[in-house]
Design a protein around this motif. Structure first.
Motif, PDB file in Angstrom:
ATOM      1  N   ILE A   1       0.888  -1.153   0.000  1.00  0.00           N
ATOM      2  CA  ILE A   1       0.000   0.000   0.000  1.00  0.00           C
ATOM      3  C   ILE A   1       0.931   1.209   0.000  1.00  0.00           C
ATOM      4  O   ILE A   1       1.712   1.394   0.933  1.00  0.00           O
ATOM      5  CB  ILE A   1      -0.906   0.018   1.241  1.00  0.00           C
ATOM      6  CG1 ILE A   1      -1.661  -1.311   1.379  1.00  0.00           C
ATOM      7  CG2 ILE A   1      -1.870   1.203   1.187  1.00  0.00           C
ATOM      8  CD1 ILE A   1      -2.147  -1.603   2.777  1.00  0.00           C
TER       9      ILE A   1
ATOM     10  N   ARG B   1       7.412   8.928   0.432  1.00  0.00           N
ATOM     11  CA  ARG B   1       6.281   8.006   0.493  1.00  0.00           C
ATOM     12  C   ARG B   1       6.415   7.072   1.674  1.00  0.00           C
ATOM     13  O   ARG B   1       7.501   6.858   2.194  1.00  0.00           O
ATOM     14  CB  ARG B   1       6.131   7.232  -0.805  1.00  0.00           C
ATOM     15  CG  ARG B   1       7.293   6.389  -1.204  1.00  0.00           C
ATOM     16  CD  ARG B   1       7.105   5.698  -2.550  1.00  0.00           C
ATOM     17  NE  ARG B   1       6.682   6.564  -3.613  1.00  0.00           N
ATOM     18  CZ  ARG B   1       7.478   7.158  -4.492  1.00  0.00           C
ATOM     19  NH1 ARG B   1       8.762   6.964  -4.427  1.00  0.00           N
ATOM     20  NH2 ARG B   1       6.995   7.928  -5.429  1.00  0.00           N
TER      21      ARG B   1
ATOM     22  N   LYS C   1      -9.737  -5.008  -2.004  1.00  0.00           N
ATOM     23  CA  LYS C   1      -8.595  -4.110  -2.236  1.00  0.00           C
ATOM     24  C   LYS C   1      -8.839  -2.750  -1.592  1.00  0.00           C
ATOM     25  O   LYS C   1      -7.908  -2.110  -1.107  1.00  0.00           O
ATOM     26  CB  LYS C   1      -8.323  -3.968  -3.733  1.00  0.00           C
ATOM     27  CG  LYS C   1      -7.742  -5.227  -4.348  1.00  0.00           C
ATOM     28  CD  LYS C   1      -7.584  -5.092  -5.845  1.00  0.00           C
ATOM     29  CE  LYS C   1      -7.188  -6.427  -6.446  1.00  0.00           C
ATOM     30  NZ  LYS C   1      -7.252  -6.407  -7.907  1.00  0.00           N
ATOM     31  N   SER C   2     -10.092  -2.325  -1.566  1.00  0.00           N
ATOM     32  CA  SER C   2     -10.393  -1.046  -0.910  1.00  0.00           C
ATOM     33  C   SER C   2     -10.161  -1.144   0.596  1.00  0.00           C
ATOM     34  O   SER C   2      -9.849  -0.144   1.245  1.00  0.00           O
ATOM     35  CB  SER C   2     -11.805  -0.566  -1.233  1.00  0.00           C
ATOM     36  OG  SER C   2     -12.764  -1.348  -0.576  1.00  0.00           O
TER      37      SER C   2
ATOM     38  N   SER D   1      -6.598  -0.383   0.966  1.00  0.00           N
ATOM     39  CA  SER D   1      -6.436   1.071   0.841  1.00  0.00           C
ATOM     40  C   SER D   1      -6.832   1.770   2.130  1.00  0.00           C
ATOM     41  O   SER D   1      -6.163   2.706   2.576  1.00  0.00           O
ATOM     42  CB  SER D   1      -7.293   1.618  -0.300  1.00  0.00           C
ATOM     43  OG  SER D   1      -6.764   1.278  -1.534  1.00  0.00           O
TER      44      SER D   1
ATOM     45  N   THR E   1      -1.294  11.565  -0.566  1.00  0.00           N
ATOM     46  CA  THR E   1      -1.970  11.149  -1.794  1.00  0.00           C
ATOM     47  C   THR E   1      -2.884   9.977  -1.447  1.00  0.00           C
ATOM     48  O   THR E   1      -2.676   9.311  -0.427  1.00  0.00           O
ATOM     49  CB  THR E   1      -0.962  10.689  -2.868  1.00  0.00           C
ATOM     50  OG1 THR E   1      -0.279   9.522  -2.402  1.00  0.00           O
ATOM     51  CG2 THR E   1       0.026  11.782  -3.202  1.00  0.00           C
TER      52      THR E   1
ATOM     53  N   THR F   1      -2.312   3.683  -3.075  1.00  0.00           N
ATOM     54  CA  THR F   1      -2.271   2.800  -4.236  1.00  0.00           C
ATOM     55  C   THR F   1      -1.935   1.410  -3.732  1.00  0.00           C
ATOM     56  O   THR F   1      -0.965   1.233  -2.989  1.00  0.00           O
ATOM     57  CB  THR F   1      -1.188   3.255  -5.234  1.00  0.00           C
ATOM     58  OG1 THR F   1      -1.502   4.577  -5.670  1.00  0.00           O
ATOM     59  CG2 THR F   1      -1.096   2.324  -6.426  1.00  0.00           C
TER      60      THR F   1
ATOM     61  N   ILE G   1      -0.713  -2.313  -4.633  1.00  0.00           N
ATOM     62  CA  ILE G   1      -0.031  -3.086  -5.667  1.00  0.00           C
ATOM     63  C   ILE G   1       0.101  -4.514  -5.165  1.00  0.00           C
ATOM     64  O   ILE G   1       0.585  -4.747  -4.047  1.00  0.00           O
ATOM     65  CB  ILE G   1       1.351  -2.499  -6.005  1.00  0.00           C
ATOM     66  CG1 ILE G   1       1.183  -1.100  -6.576  1.00  0.00           C
ATOM     67  CG2 ILE G   1       2.097  -3.404  -6.981  1.00  0.00           C
ATOM     68  CD1 ILE G   1       2.472  -0.390  -6.870  1.00  0.00           C
TER      69      ILE G   1
END
Length: 157
Positions: free
Chosen positions: A45, A56, A89-90, A93, A117, A120, A122
Motif C-alpha cells: 500500500i 512516500r 482491495k479497498s 487502501s 496522496t 495505491t 499493488i
C-alpha cells in the motif's frame, strides 16, 4: 530523516493494527535502512507524502498476511490473493488511509503540516519504485497474523 517524522508513523501503525486485530501482541522488529523505496513483499500500500519532507510510506506485507488482514477487515473468509476484488482491495487502501491519516494527525499536533496522496495498492512481485537519493527506514511490525513492514522514505524539502 528526522525522528519527529518517523515516530508518528510507528505509533499510528501500532494503534491501528491493535484496533483492527483486537490484540496488544504487536511488537516492533529491528529497524533497518535500505537504499531506495522498493518494497520487498508482494502486497504493498503506497501513500505519497508532501510537506516539510517529501516521499512516500509503503505498508508492505506478504500475501498470507494480506489475506488475513482483509478477512478481518471485511468480516469475510478469503483463502487466496486471487479472491481479492475491488471491495477487498479497498479494505487494504483503507488500512493505508487509517495508518497514514493517524500519523499525519499526530504530526499536525506537533506543528508539521503534511498532505497525503490517495493510497495505491499493488499486488505482485518484481516491480521497482524509483526514488533516487532517498533512503528508506524499514520498521518491521510483528503481529499474530504476520509481519507488516512500514517503509518510511521522507526527505526534507
Amino acid at each position: 530523516m528526522r525522528i519527529e517524522y518517523i515516530n508518528p508513523f510507528i505509533e499510528a501503525t501500532f494503534e491501528i493494527l491493535s484496533e483492527i486485530l483486537k490484540t496488544d501482541q504487536i511488537k516492533r522488529g529491528d529497524l533497518f535502512l535500505k537504499k531506495g523505496t522498493s518494497p520487498t513483499h508482494s502486497v504493498s500500500i503506497i501513500v505519497g507524502v508532501t510537506g516539510p519532507a517529501n516521499g512516500r510510506v509503503i505498508i508492505d506485507m506478504d500475501e498470507t498476511t494480506a489475506i488475513k488482514v482483509v478477512s478481518i477487515m471485511t468480516s469475510s473468509e478469503i483463502n487466496s490473493i486471487s479472491q481479492l476484488g475491488d471491495y477487498e482491495k479497498s479494505a487494504l487502501s483503507e488500512l493505508g488511509n487509517m495508518i497514514t491519516g493517524n500519523a499525519i494527525t499526530r504530526l499536525y499536533k506537533k506543528g508539521f503540516t503534511f498532505v497525503l496522496t490517495p493510497p495505491t495498492v499493488i499486488i505482485g512481485k518484481d516491480y521497482e519504485i524509483d526514488t533516487p537519493q532517498i533512503e528508506t527506514l524499514v520498521v518491521p511490525v510483528i503481529s499474530p497474523i504476520g509481519q507488516i513492514d512500514i517503509n518510511i522514505a521522507l526527505k526534507e524539502s
